[in-house]
Design a protein around this motif. Structure first.
Motif, short mmCIF file in Angstrom:
data_model
loop_
_atom_site.label_atom_id
_atom_site.label_comp_id
_atom_site.label_asym_id
_atom_site.label_seq_id
_atom_site.Cartn_x
_atom_site.Cartn_y
_atom_site.Cartn_z
N VAL A 1 -6.35 71.41 77.37
CA VAL A 1 -6.37 72.33 78.50
C VAL A 1 -7.81 72.41 79.00
O VAL A 1 -8.75 72.32 78.22
CB VAL A 1 -5.86 73.74 78.09
CG1 VAL A 1 -6.01 74.74 79.21
CG2 VAL A 1 -4.41 73.66 77.61
N ARG A 2 -7.94 72.56 80.33
CA ARG A 2 -9.27 72.80 80.88
C ARG A 2 -9.19 73.98 81.84
O ARG A 2 -8.20 74.16 82.56
CB ARG A 2 -9.81 71.55 81.60
CG ARG A 2 -9.01 71.13 82.81
CD ARG A 2 -9.49 69.80 83.36
NE ARG A 2 -8.68 69.39 84.51
CZ ARG A 2 -8.68 68.17 85.02
NH1 ARG A 2 -9.44 67.22 84.49
NH2 ARG A 2 -7.92 67.88 86.07
N LEU A 3 -10.23 74.80 81.84
CA LEU A 3 -10.36 75.88 82.80
C LEU A 3 -11.34 75.37 83.86
O LEU A 3 -12.51 75.11 83.57
CB LEU A 3 -10.89 77.15 82.14
CG LEU A 3 -11.12 78.32 83.10
CD1 LEU A 3 -9.83 78.75 83.78
CD2 LEU A 3 -11.76 79.49 82.35
N ARG B 1 -6.27 77.03 85.35
CA ARG B 1 -6.12 76.45 84.02
C ARG B 1 -5.16 75.27 84.16
O ARG B 1 -4.07 75.42 84.70
CB ARG B 1 -5.59 77.50 83.05
CG ARG B 1 -5.52 77.02 81.63
CD ARG B 1 -5.38 78.16 80.63
NE ARG B 1 -6.72 78.64 80.26
CZ ARG B 1 -7.26 79.79 80.65
NH1 ARG B 1 -6.62 80.61 81.42
NH2 ARG B 1 -8.48 80.14 80.26
N GLU B 2 -5.58 74.09 83.69
CA GLU B 2 -4.79 72.87 83.81
C GLU B 2 -4.53 72.29 82.43
O GLU B 2 -5.42 72.25 81.59
CB GLU B 2 -5.52 71.85 84.68
CG GLU B 2 -5.72 72.33 86.10
CD GLU B 2 -6.54 71.41 86.97
OE1 GLU B 2 -6.37 71.47 88.21
OE2 GLU B 2 -7.37 70.65 86.43
N ARG B 3 -3.28 71.88 82.21
CA ARG B 3 -2.87 71.29 80.93
C ARG B 3 -2.66 69.80 81.11
O ARG B 3 -1.98 69.35 82.04
CB ARG B 3 -1.58 71.93 80.44
CG ARG B 3 -1.06 71.31 79.14
CD ARG B 3 0.11 72.08 78.56
NE ARG B 3 -0.25 73.45 78.19
CZ ARG B 3 -0.95 73.79 77.10
NH1 ARG B 3 -1.38 72.85 76.27
NH2 ARG B 3 -1.20 75.05 76.84
N GLN C 1 -10.39 79.88 90.04
CA GLN C 1 -10.26 79.28 88.72
C GLN C 1 -8.79 78.91 88.48
O GLN C 1 -7.89 79.66 88.86
CB GLN C 1 -10.71 80.22 87.61
CG GLN C 1 -12.21 80.42 87.58
CD GLN C 1 -12.64 81.17 86.34
OE1 GLN C 1 -12.04 82.17 85.97
NE2 GLN C 1 -13.70 80.68 85.70
N GLU D 1 -10.45 73.52 76.53
CA GLU D 1 -9.84 74.46 75.59
C GLU D 1 -8.75 73.73 74.80
O GLU D 1 -8.35 72.63 75.18
CB GLU D 1 -9.21 75.63 76.36
CG GLU D 1 -10.18 76.41 77.22
CD GLU D 1 -9.49 77.48 78.06
OE1 GLU D 1 -8.25 77.46 78.19
OE2 GLU D 1 -10.21 78.33 78.61
N THR E 1 -13.32 75.73 87.46
CA THR E 1 -13.85 76.64 88.47
C THR E 1 -14.26 75.81 89.67
O THR E 1 -15.03 74.85 89.54
CB THR E 1 -15.07 77.43 87.94
OG1 THR E 1 -14.69 78.13 86.74
CG2 THR E 1 -15.56 78.43 88.98
N SER F 1 -16.06 73.00 84.31
CA SER F 1 -14.83 72.65 83.62
C SER F 1 -15.05 72.89 82.14
O SER F 1 -15.94 72.29 81.54
CB SER F 1 -14.47 71.18 83.88
OG SER F 1 -13.29 70.82 83.21
#
Length: 134
Positions: free
Chosen positions: A46-48, A58-60, A56, A41, A50, A38
């Motif tokens: 935000v997190r990317l 991307r979650e806000r 993968q 960002e 895996t 994780s």
């Protein structure tokens, strides 16, 4: 819209569980093995993520409510045309809590695959939140 709900009991007090859940950028610690990485960002908004299967997402972060011990987030991009999720920790007694994880998504056809992944994620979190054996 499909709604998937996973709930499980945790043999820890709600504040301890909430401390692990509220660290949005560290979901790889909370769901170790299910989430392999994780990366935070945009200053942690935000997190990317895996997953174990290489996928993968991307979650806000949408909301973080310390008083209710609730976090809400949405997946950005990917196959879902709509995805929002929340997780909440509820106190159920001394040294015990309930973890509630809900996801709403479209299209409905994604529900079986997402439901299966959430079951695996719930199992990983149950394992991570289990107190050490004595």
């Amino acid at each position: 819209m499909a709604t998937i709900r996973k709930e499980f009991e945790v043999p820890l007090d709600a504040d301890t569980v909430w401390k692990a859940l509220r660290d949005f950028g560290a979901v790889d610690r909370l769901a170790a093995g299910f989430v392999t990485q994780s990366v935070a960002e945009e200053e942690g908004a935000v997190r990317l993520v895996t997953f174990f299967n290489g996928m993968q997402v991307r979650e806000r972060l949408v909301g973080l409510d310390d008083a209710q011990r609730r976090i809400a987030y949405t997946a950005v991009g990917g196959r879902a045309t709509h995805h929002n999720a929340s997780a909440q920790v509820l106190e159920t007694g001394p040294g015990r809590s309930r973890f509630v994880w809900i996801t709403d998504l479209l299209p409905d056809a994604l529900a079986p695959a997402i439901g299966q992944m959430m079951e695996q994620g719930a199992q990983a979190m149950r394992t991570a939140l289990a107190p050490p054996a004595r």
